[in-house]
Write a protein that holds these residues in place. Sequence first.
Motif, short mmCIF file in Angstrom:
data_model
loop_
_atom_site.label_atom_id
_atom_site.label_comp_id
_atom_site.label_asym_id
_atom_site.label_seq_id
_atom_site.Cartn_x
_atom_site.Cartn_y
_atom_site.Cartn_z
N GLY A 26 29.23 43.08 50.03
CA GLY A 26 28.23 42.27 49.34
C GLY A 26 28.73 41.57 48.09
N LEU A 27 30.02 41.72 47.77
CA LEU A 27 30.54 41.11 46.55
C LEU A 27 30.44 39.59 46.55
CD1 LEU A 27 33.78 43.21 45.83
CD2 LEU A 27 31.55 43.38 44.70
N SER A 28 30.62 38.99 47.72
CA SER A 28 30.65 37.53 47.78
C SER A 28 29.31 36.89 47.43
CB SER A 28 31.10 37.06 49.17
OG SER A 28 30.19 37.51 50.16
N THR A 29 28.23 37.67 47.43
CA THR A 29 26.93 37.11 47.07
C THR A 29 26.78 36.91 45.57
OG1 THR A 29 25.84 39.27 46.90
CG2 THR A 29 25.87 38.22 49.07
N CYS A 30 27.62 37.57 44.78
CA CYS A 30 27.46 37.45 43.33
C CYS A 30 28.77 37.17 42.60
CB CYS A 30 26.82 38.72 42.76
SG CYS A 30 27.57 40.27 43.29
N VAL A 31 29.88 37.03 43.31
CA VAL A 31 31.17 36.69 42.70
C VAL A 31 31.68 35.42 43.34
CG1 VAL A 31 33.54 37.43 42.25
CG2 VAL A 31 31.69 39.11 42.23
N ARG A 32 31.82 34.38 42.54
CA ARG A 32 32.19 33.06 43.04
C ARG A 32 33.57 32.65 42.55
NH1 ARG A 32 29.68 32.26 47.03
NH2 ARG A 32 29.55 30.00 46.85
N PRO A 33 34.19 31.65 43.14
CA PRO A 33 35.48 31.15 42.65
C PRO A 33 35.39 30.76 41.18
CG PRO A 33 35.02 30.24 44.81
CD PRO A 33 33.78 30.96 44.39
N GLY A 34 36.40 31.17 40.42
CA GLY A 34 36.44 30.86 39.00
C GLY A 34 35.77 31.89 38.12
N ALA A 35 35.16 32.92 38.71
CA ALA A 35 34.45 33.93 37.93
C ALA A 35 35.42 34.81 37.16
CB ALA A 35 33.57 34.79 38.84
N VAL A 36 34.91 35.42 36.09
CA VAL A 36 35.67 36.38 35.29
C VAL A 36 35.05 37.76 35.52
CG1 VAL A 36 36.39 37.08 32.98
CG2 VAL A 36 36.24 34.65 33.57
N CYS A 37 35.87 38.71 36.00
CA CYS A 37 35.36 40.02 36.39
C CYS A 37 36.08 41.14 35.65
CB CYS A 37 35.55 40.24 37.90
SG CYS A 37 34.76 38.99 38.94
N PHE A 38 35.36 42.24 35.41
CA PHE A 38 35.93 43.48 34.88
C PHE A 38 35.81 44.56 35.96
CE2 PHE A 38 36.27 41.36 31.05
CZ PHE A 38 36.53 42.16 29.95
N TYR A 49 41.32 44.17 44.38
CA TYR A 49 41.87 43.20 45.34
C TYR A 49 40.81 42.27 45.92
CZ TYR A 49 46.03 46.14 44.99
OH TYR A 49 47.11 46.86 44.52
N PRO A 50 39.67 42.78 46.40
CA PRO A 50 38.63 41.85 46.87
C PRO A 50 38.11 40.92 45.77
CG PRO A 50 38.24 44.04 47.75
CD PRO A 50 39.33 44.18 46.73
N LEU A 51 37.97 41.43 44.55
CA LEU A 51 37.52 40.58 43.47
C LEU A 51 38.53 39.47 43.19
CD1 LEU A 51 36.05 43.20 40.95
CD2 LEU A 51 34.76 41.50 42.27
N LEU A 54 38.23 36.82 45.77
CA LEU A 54 37.01 36.03 45.65
C LEU A 54 37.05 35.04 44.49
CD1 LEU A 54 34.31 38.78 46.35
CD2 LEU A 54 34.78 36.79 47.78
N VAL A 55 37.58 35.45 43.35
CA VAL A 55 37.57 34.55 42.18
C VAL A 55 38.62 33.46 42.29
CG1 VAL A 55 36.69 36.40 40.73
CG2 VAL A 55 39.14 35.91 40.72
N GLY A 56 39.65 33.70 43.10
CA GLY A 56 40.67 32.68 43.32
C GLY A 56 41.57 32.45 42.12
N PRO A 57 42.45 31.46 42.22
CA PRO A 57 43.45 31.22 41.17
C PRO A 57 42.85 30.76 39.85
CG PRO A 57 43.53 29.49 42.84
CD PRO A 57 42.64 30.57 43.39
N THR A 58 41.63 30.26 39.85
CA THR A 58 41.02 29.81 38.59
C THR A 58 40.20 30.91 37.93
OG1 THR A 58 39.06 28.96 39.73
CG2 THR A 58 40.92 27.44 39.41
#
Length: 255
Positions: A26-38, A49-51, A54-58
Amino acid sequence: MIRLTAAAALLRAGATVSLSEPELLGLSTCVRPGAVCFDIGAAYGMYTYPLAQLVGPTGQVHSFEPLPLPYRLLETGVRASGARNVRVTNAALGASLGWRTLRLPYRFGLPIHGWAHLEEGLKHPGQFAAAKTLEVPVYSVDRVCELREIARVDFMKVDVEGFEAEVLEGARWTIEQHRPALLMEIEQRHVDKYGRTSAEVAGSLIERGYRMHVWHGRRWRRTDRVAAPRRNYLFIANALGKPDGGRHVRTWDGA
């Protein structure tokens, strides 16, 4: 990024057969490309790794793991995967800065890394009398954001064996300013070590305007209480489905 994509896909595949946590799906419903995650309490990187994929190179993933062995394995794995958007730190997070004692339970002579916990504020040591201790550095989310000049935080996963309230206290400014989505492990057996209740931990976020959800039937569903046997709860602020600071929630039940 091919190796990173493969690692993330493998972990998500494991989630479908209970080899890894189902909330990964379910991470992809709330984590988008370019996001900043902890990723707080990153262990071996089940979420890192999944995060990162999902956030990609940006985007950015800041992973924190205080235990030496899991940290070394995660750091090595991140390098091998080519995940340049991940920064791994050998530290715990809490409400204040300093060095603290970390208690590592043992059973049958073997360490139980998944149950390691900080002794600060500990009221009930738990069922394992045998344990080793080590001194680890502790930071706060707010201080990390200040030191690293992080302009926003979109998502935080917190798995700290009952120390969740202290992590939230140390992220007070970040939560109020950026309203990140939070995936929290909340179990009474763990928070009880610190003299708290699971309802108290969840309620502290609900009082700040968050809504609580569980992953069930391959979608996030609203809930109003923490109940066994579930361990992980997703907290989302503001109106569901509304873009907010780089994340966008897509599929919900009971919105």
